[in-house]
Design a protein around this motif. Structure first.
Motif, PDB file in Angstrom:
ATOM      1  N   ARG A  12       1.010  -0.886   0.138  1.00  0.00           N
ATOM      2  CA  ARG A  12       0.118   0.130   0.055  1.00  0.00           C
ATOM      3  C   ARG A  12       1.442   1.188  -0.225  1.00  0.00           C
ATOM      4  O   ARG A  12       0.792   2.015  -0.609  1.00  0.00           O
ATOM      5  N   CYS A  13       2.051   0.937   0.924  1.00  0.00           N
ATOM      6  CA  CYS A  13       2.477   2.739   0.675  1.00  0.00           C
ATOM      7  C   CYS A  13       3.102   2.800  -0.219  1.00  0.00           C
ATOM      8  O   CYS A  13       3.457   3.949  -0.734  1.00  0.00           O
ATOM      9  N   ALA A  14       3.835   1.773  -1.220  1.00  0.00           N
ATOM     10  CA  ALA A  14       4.635   1.443  -2.479  1.00  0.00           C
ATOM     11  C   ALA A  14       3.530   2.509  -3.194  1.00  0.00           C
ATOM     12  O   ALA A  14       4.216   3.029  -4.284  1.00  0.00           O
ATOM     13  N   VAL A  15       2.242   1.528  -3.997  1.00  0.00           N
ATOM     14  CA  VAL A  15       1.613   1.486  -4.178  1.00  0.00           C
ATOM     15  C   VAL A  15       1.294   3.521  -4.113  1.00  0.00           C
ATOM     16  O   VAL A  15       0.753   4.830  -5.076  1.00  0.00           O
ATOM     17  N   ALA A  16       1.032   4.116  -2.545  1.00  0.00           N
ATOM     18  CA  ALA A  16       0.919   5.577  -2.702  1.00  0.00           C
ATOM     19  C   ALA A  16       1.881   6.414  -3.131  1.00  0.00           C
ATOM     20  O   ALA A  16       1.498   7.863  -3.717  1.00  0.00           O
ATOM     21  N   ASP A  17       2.928   5.629  -2.896  1.00  0.00           N
ATOM     22  CA  ASP A  17       4.174   6.671  -3.511  1.00  0.00           C
ATOM     23  C   ASP A  17       4.325   6.882  -4.783  1.00  0.00           C
ATOM     24  O   ASP A  17       4.863   7.671  -4.943  1.00  0.00           O
ATOM     25  N   LEU A  18       4.425   5.906  -5.406  1.00  0.00           N
ATOM     26  CA  LEU A  18       3.536   5.980  -7.180  1.00  0.00           C
ATOM     27  C   LEU A  18       3.029   6.836  -7.628  1.00  0.00           C
ATOM     28  O   LEU A  18       3.202   7.868  -7.862  1.00  0.00           O
ATOM     29  N   LEU A  19       1.853   6.722  -6.740  1.00  0.00           N
ATOM     30  CA  LEU A  19       0.023   7.945  -7.314  1.00  0.00           C
ATOM     31  C   LEU A  19       0.991   9.326  -6.887  1.00  0.00           C
ATOM     32  O   LEU A  19       0.729   9.968  -7.703  1.00  0.00           O
ATOM     33  N   ARG A  20       1.938   9.334  -6.390  1.00  0.00           N
ATOM     34  CA  ARG A  20       1.502  10.769  -5.406  1.00  0.00           C
ATOM     35  C   ARG A  20       3.139  11.011  -6.409  1.00  0.00           C
ATOM     36  O   ARG A  20       2.776  11.938  -7.031  1.00  0.00           O
TER      37      ARG A  20
END
Length: 68
Positions: free
Chosen positions: A38-46
């Motif tokens: 979840r953190c990796a996907v959120a970082d990618l989207l940011r």
């Protein structure tokens, strides 16, 4: 254990048109937990949003973007 995640990128314009797969995005996840993913996907989207909001000088700007 590190993971490489590969997600499809699709584009759909309006509700009446089908979506089209326009590519893939790959990124590494530091640990294979749900929270890590979840953190990796959120970082990618940011990071993606930051590039869309503030394109660099080497980015091509379309006429619509230049006037809007």
């Amino acid at each position: 254990m590190a993971l490489t995640v590969r997600l499809p990128v699709t584009l759909q314009v309006g509700d009446d048109h089908p979506s089209a797969e326009i590519g893939w995005v790959e990124f590494d996840v530091g640990d294979d937990t749900e929270e890590g993913l979840r953190c990796a996907v959120a970082d990618l989207l940011r990071a993606t949003a930051a590039v869309l909001e503030n394109p660099g000088d080497d980015e091509e700007v379309t006429d619509a973007a230049a006037h809007g």
